[in-house]
Design a protein around this motif. Sequence first.
Motif, PDB file in Angstrom:
ATOM      1  N   GLY A 101       0.835  -1.206   0.000  1.00 39.93           N
ATOM      2  CA  GLY A 101       0.000   0.000   0.000  1.00 39.93           C
ATOM      3  C   GLY A 101       0.864   1.247   0.000  1.00 39.93           C
ATOM      4  N   GLY A 102       0.215   2.390  -0.178  1.00 39.30           N
ATOM      5  CA  GLY A 102       0.930   3.662  -0.226  1.00 39.30           C
ATOM      6  C   GLY A 102       1.696   3.963   1.058  1.00 39.30           C
ATOM      7  N   GLU A 103       1.071   3.609   2.191  1.00 42.23           N
ATOM      8  CA  GLU A 103       1.733   3.885   3.473  1.00 42.23           C
ATOM      9  C   GLU A 103       3.000   3.054   3.635  1.00 42.23           C
ATOM     10  N   GLN A 104       2.890   1.790   3.211  1.00 47.17           N
ATOM     11  CA  GLN A 104       4.044   0.888   3.277  1.00 47.17           C
ATOM     12  C   GLN A 104       5.175   1.408   2.392  1.00 47.17           C
ATOM     13  N   ALA A 106       5.668   4.545   1.538  1.00 41.95           N
ATOM     14  CA  ALA A 106       6.227   5.753   2.156  1.00 41.95           C
ATOM     15  C   ALA A 106       7.228   5.381   3.252  1.00 41.95           C
ATOM     16  N   GLU A 107       6.860   4.389   4.039  1.00 40.98           N
ATOM     17  CA  GLU A 107       7.735   3.948   5.129  1.00 40.98           C
ATOM     18  C   GLU A 107       9.031   3.336   4.575  1.00 40.98           C
ATOM     19  N   ARG A 110      11.311   5.951   3.180  1.00 38.97           N
ATOM     20  CA  ARG A 110      11.990   6.650   4.269  1.00 38.97           C
ATOM     21  C   ARG A 110      13.239   5.871   4.700  1.00 38.97           C
ATOM     22  N   GLU A 138       8.401  13.010   3.082  1.00 41.95           N
ATOM     23  CA  GLU A 138       7.512  13.620   4.079  1.00 41.95           C
ATOM     24  C   GLU A 138       6.138  13.925   3.486  1.00 41.95           C
ATOM     25  N   LEU A 140       4.712  12.323   0.964  1.00 37.12           N
ATOM     26  CA  LEU A 140       4.071  11.154   0.337  1.00 37.12           C
ATOM     27  C   LEU A 140       2.819  10.715   1.090  1.00 37.12           C
ATOM     28  N   GLY A 141       2.767  10.972   2.391  1.00 32.23           N
ATOM     29  CA  GLY A 141       1.559  10.677   3.164  1.00 32.23           C
ATOM     30  C   GLY A 141       0.349  11.428   2.638  1.00 32.23           C
ATOM     31  N   SER A 142       0.584  12.561   1.989  1.00 32.01           N
ATOM     32  CA  SER A 142      -0.521  13.346   1.420  1.00 32.01           C
ATOM     33  C   SER A 142      -0.786  12.983  -0.039  1.00 32.01           C
ATOM     34  N   GLU A 202      -4.316   5.920  -9.272  1.00 35.23           N
ATOM     35  CA  GLU A 202      -4.096   5.820  -7.805  1.00 35.23           C
ATOM     36  C   GLU A 202      -4.281   7.189  -7.154  1.00 35.23           C
TER      37      GLU A 202
END
Length: 202
Positions: A101-104, A106-107, A110, A138, A140-142, A202
């Motif tokens: 997923g997008g959050e994964q 982003a992490e 990082r 930073e 990418l969460g948005s 997406e």
Amino acid sequence: MLDADFFRRWMTTAAASVDREADRLTALDSAIGDADHGSNLQRGFRAVTAALEKEAPDTPGAVLTLAGRQLISTVGGASGPLYGTLLRRTGKALGDAAEVGGEQLAEALRAGVDGVMKLGGAAPGDKTMIDALVPAVEALGSGFAAARAAAEEGAVATTPLQARKGRASYLGERSIGHQDPGATSSALLIAALADTAEADGE
Ligand SMILES: [Mg+2]
């Protein structure tokens, strides 16, 4: 969710963008470096595209790990190890999941950027690729578009800075007034990610 095909398209989109912008990257590098950034990255991303076609890795992590390995072995200077570390660390952080997923992502990115900072010893404001990558991660969460804008802004914002890392730092104050080539190519890489995501809706 983002699968191996998404990551493969990210890399081939990045390769096309590097091809298009190679002369500009080299021109930026001729002002404050040794005039090879465009041709180096072009060679590297062509090798990435060829390797991905040949080996067809089947997870996002494996795509980025293979791409990173190609960049390390084909791009000269500091850029190869730095970009290679970025992609390999990001790939390693994604593990062997078939989709992420997008959050994964982003992490994982990082972790990749942290690896680049550790290897190169650069911090934000040193006029390096970090100045595009840190704001991108930073943002990418948005969303992907926010990350692209943040990377581009970060690259442009290197112009008035004096280089404190890399070859450009040898120029001292003469490095002021030129956009950093590494930050510029990093912004291309993030823009390629956003383009790939947008093409997917997406
Ligand atoms: Mg160079």
